[in-house]
Motif scaffolding. Structure first.
Motif, mmCIF file in Angstrom:
data_model
loop_
_atom_site.group_PDB
_atom_site.id
_atom_site.type_symbol
_atom_site.label_atom_id
_atom_site.label_comp_id
_atom_site.label_asym_id
_atom_site.label_seq_id
_atom_site.Cartn_x
_atom_site.Cartn_y
_atom_site.Cartn_z
ATOM 1 N N LEU A 322 0.836 -1.206 0.000
ATOM 2 C CA LEU A 322 0.000 0.000 0.000
ATOM 3 C C LEU A 322 0.869 1.254 0.000
ATOM 4 C CD1 LEU A 322 -2.808 -0.986 2.555
ATOM 5 C CD2 LEU A 322 -3.130 -0.510 0.119
ATOM 6 N N ASN A 323 1.912 1.230 0.814
ATOM 7 C CA ASN A 323 2.807 2.377 0.891
ATOM 8 C C ASN A 323 3.522 2.607 -0.443
ATOM 9 O OD1 ASN A 323 4.277 4.458 2.269
ATOM 10 N ND2 ASN A 323 6.032 3.075 2.268
ATOM 11 N N ASN A 327 3.646 5.932 -2.720
ATOM 12 C CA ASN A 327 4.896 6.705 -2.706
ATOM 13 C C ASN A 327 5.975 6.172 -3.632
ATOM 14 O OD1 ASN A 327 3.912 8.419 -0.558
ATOM 15 N ND2 ASN A 327 4.182 6.641 0.788
ATOM 16 N N GLY A 328 5.764 4.988 -4.200
ATOM 17 C CA GLY A 328 6.798 4.379 -5.028
ATOM 18 C C GLY A 328 7.909 3.779 -4.186
ATOM 19 N N PHE A 341 12.649 -5.207 -5.202
ATOM 20 C CA PHE A 341 11.257 -4.747 -5.161
ATOM 21 C C PHE A 341 11.250 -3.332 -5.719
ATOM 22 C CE2 PHE A 341 7.727 -2.532 -3.148
ATOM 23 C CZ PHE A 341 6.693 -3.430 -3.292
ATOM 24 N N GLU A 342 10.437 -3.073 -6.728
ATOM 25 C CA GLU A 342 10.472 -1.760 -7.362
ATOM 26 C C GLU A 342 9.078 -1.370 -7.862
ATOM 27 O OE1 GLU A 342 13.211 -1.471 -10.572
ATOM 28 O OE2 GLU A 342 12.921 0.683 -10.835
ATOM 29 N N VAL A 343 8.660 -0.173 -7.488
ATOM 30 C CA VAL A 343 7.404 0.400 -7.969
ATOM 31 C C VAL A 343 7.703 1.809 -8.473
ATOM 32 C CG1 VAL A 343 5.065 1.099 -7.371
ATOM 33 C CG2 VAL A 343 6.048 -0.939 -6.319
ATOM 34 N N SER A 346 5.544 6.903 -11.447
ATOM 35 C CA SER A 346 4.981 7.485 -12.672
ATOM 36 C C SER A 346 4.147 6.484 -13.468
ATOM 37 C CB SER A 346 6.110 8.011 -13.558
ATOM 38 O OG SER A 346 6.919 6.932 -14.016
ATOM 39 N N LYS A 347 4.265 5.190 -13.161
ATOM 40 C CA LYS A 347 3.539 4.172 -13.927
ATOM 41 C C LYS A 347 2.299 3.653 -13.210
ATOM 42 C CE LYS A 347 7.622 2.748 -16.473
ATOM 43 N NZ LYS A 347 8.581 1.692 -16.812
ATOM 44 N N ILE A 348 2.008 4.205 -12.041
ATOM 45 C CA ILE A 348 0.804 3.792 -11.310
ATOM 46 C C ILE A 348 -0.415 4.416 -11.973
ATOM 47 C CG2 ILE A 348 -0.404 3.963 -9.090
ATOM 48 C CD1 ILE A 348 2.376 3.916 -7.771
#
Length: 593
Positions: A322-323, A327-328, A341-343, A346-348
């Motif tokens: 969730l965080n 916040n990425g 682990f990578e989020v 800009s792609k959300i």
């Protein structure tokens, strides 16, 4: 027929106590200390370092992976894991007098002395709910409690048709016979044997058992059901540096000296360990390339274990997901560029549900590492009301370390959550109340082994809603994008707040592969089109090819699902973490997003 299995299948499907098909007949997989680590190889050489799994899930036990032939420098045709022949009884299918086959113990038919092509292993074994497995005692089956003055070395297998009831098994000495269909339905004395725990070449150990054993086909799916636990690598331990520091050797160094005055002090201790041959020098050099501030932070991260049971570890993942979806992650790229682990913020994407009742946040997980461990197995035989026991598959090495088989995957995923919780089944519809009642009474009405833990959140309508949506999303991705549904796995999260009678949830759909690179980005490339995938998922839930029969299969207390069948909601067993239970199209459609 030879059964080829992948190394990951050793964890997901087979493992110690499983029967596989070999070139010369069925083989049983012994425990790793009997079949794999009995000579020059040590489990430490193939350890999967993951402190959340070892400390949080396995009470300090360690995890090893199955090595490949290439790693061991052996040809692909060489065996690296020794197995044992099982079951021991064979059937000679050469037509003997009276047209009967011959059931015998050993390698050569005692009647026609045939070996090889006309010999097949008997399909039936005995198993009990405590996990014991043995050959069928054919003498007891044929003679019951009666004696036979001249014990025969074989039995006539007279088969008049394809059904069990058309097979008669006869003793050639006393002519006593029994119908196989009748014998298959009876309960038999259990020998208490665990063949996987016997050293290869040793005789069978049969201490006895108070349970009744039942005849079952050796390839039946319910003969061995693995108990699996999977955890993701999540922040803050989600960098290459964390993974290096989590190794058992380095943690021992850290434990021996509680604090380090400087980076040179820490590296000096590691180099001493490397000189003793306990640590690769390349690992020291790699750690030395990081800033002392980063090393200190990582040392602090791995010293703190926030959760110590599976359910809390899952919720810890949920919080971090969730965080990261807001916040990425990572806030700054790791020095080596390697994160587990990578989020990318800009792609959300935020999309409305098909009925515009709520908005979803779709976060692509560009990198995702998972570790799956097989902790045991169950033999669901006999149809008794009592749940079968879990048989532990760990072994203990000479240094008293306990080891479990596991596998490590890298890949990608999509985390789906709600921006608001407006459709999280908080309504008091009769159907929601039925599931809530089942959740509140679940401690007595449902067996414990079907759930992650004794809280049994799987019965909560919010879990059912997310779980059902997860299955239809996997089906929609398969239909719309051509992605194999069996290649996608799910993880369902639900956090219940009993004080406010509220709950929130989310799901991760992920695809991971063995190897350093994982999958190639096909799943996360679907994020820009997720509004149409959601639309398709709800359309799939609205109709089933088995309707009206499926639609009339309403949920009530004691049932495991509502309207859900292979025509609509059920997916591959390897994709679903919950055995295709806790599904209900009505719950999803009553609260359609």
């Amino acid at each position: 027929m030879t059964q080829h299995i992948r190394r990951s299948q050793f964890v997901y499907t087979y493992g110690p106590g499983a029967i596989i098909e070999g070139v010369h007949g069925p083989r049983l997989i012994p425990l790793p200390d009997k079949g794999l680590f009995y000579g020059e190889h040590l489990p430490e050489d193939f350890e999967i370092s993951d402190q959340r799994v070892s400390q949080g899930l396995l009470a300090g036990a360690r995890v090893f992976r199955l090595p490949s032939n290439a790693e061991l420098g052996k040809p692909e045709s060489s065996d690296i894991y020794k197995t044992k022949s099982f079951p021991s009884w064979n059937l000679c299918t050469v037509c003997h007098p009276r047209g009967c086959y011959v059931l015998y113990l050993g390698q050569t038919c005692p009647v026609c002395h045939t070996e090889g092509g006309h010999i097949e292993a008997i399909r039936f074994v005995l198993a009990c709910p405590k996990g014991h497995l043995d050959d069928v005692d054919w003498f007891a089956v044929v003679h019951g409690g009666n004696s036979c003055s001249r014990q025969s070395k074989y039995y006539n297998w007279c088969q008049a048709g394809s059904s069990l009831s058309q097979v008669q098994i006869e003793c050639p000495e006393c002519s006593r016979k029994v119908n196989l269909g009748w014998a298959y339905r009876q309960a038999w004395k259990c020998s208490g044997r665990f063949p996987e725990r016997e050293s290869i070449g040793n005789s069978a150990e049969r201490p006895g058992c108070s349970e009744k054993a039942f005849m079952i086909q050796r390839q039946a799916a319910n003969l061995r059901i693995p108990e699996l636990r999977t955890l993701f690598t999540i922040p803050p331990r989600a960098t290459r540096l964390h993974r290096l520091l989590e190794s058992r050797t380095i943690r021992t160094v850290i434990a021996c000296k509680n604090s380090f005055a400087s980076k040179s002090d820490f590296i000096s201790e590691l180099e001493k360990t490397a000189k003793e041959g306990l640590l690769e020098r390349s690992v020291c050099a790699e750690i030395n390339s990081y800033d002392w501030q980063d090393i200190q932070q990582a040392l602090q991260d791995i010293s703190q274990l926030r959760s110590s049971n599976y359910s809390d570890l899952i919720l810890e993942e949920f919080d971090e997901l969730l965080n990261a979806s807001v916040n990425g992650y990572p806030p700054k790229r790791d020095r080596s560029g390697v994160v587990l682990f990578e989020v990318d913020l800009s792609k959300i994407k935020c999309v409305w549900g098909p009925r515009r009742k709520c908005q979803f946040r779709i976060a692509p997980l560009l990198r995702l590492r998972s570790v799956t461990v097989q902790t045991g197995y169950r033999r669901e035989v006999g149809g008794t009301s009592q749940p079968p026991d879990v048989v532990d598959v760990s072994f203990t090495d000479k240094d008293n370390n306990r080891w479990y088989p596991g596998t490590e995957f890298l890949g990608e995923g999509i985390f789906i959550s709600l921006i608001s919780e407006s459709v999280d089944c908080r309504g008091e519809s009769p159907l929601n109340l039925k599931w809530k009642q089942a959740w509140q009474n679940g401690h007595t009405d449902y067996p414990d082994h079907l759930f992650r833990d004794k809280k049994k959140v799987e019965l909560h309508p919010v879990f059912v809603w997310w779980h059902t949506l997860s299955h239809f999303l996997i089906r929609a991705i398969s239909v719309d994008a051509g992605y194999s549904s069996a290649a996608i796995r799910e993880r369902v999260y639900t956090r219940i707040d009993c004080t406010s009678d509220s709950a929130k949830g989310g799901i991760v759909l992920y695809a991971t592969q063995p190897g350093s690179e994982g999958s190639s980005g096909g799943l996360i490339s679907l994020v820009p089109y997720f509004d149409s995938i959601l639309q398709k998922a709800i359309e799939l839930a609205e109709a089933c090819s088995n309707d009206p029969l499926c639609a009339e299969n309403h949920f009530y207390l004691g049932k495991y699902s509502g309207p859900a069948c292979y025509g609509c909601a059920l997916i591959s067993e390897t994709s679903c973490e919950h055995r295709n239970l806790w599904l209900d199209r009505e719950v999803l459609l009553e609260n359609a997003p």
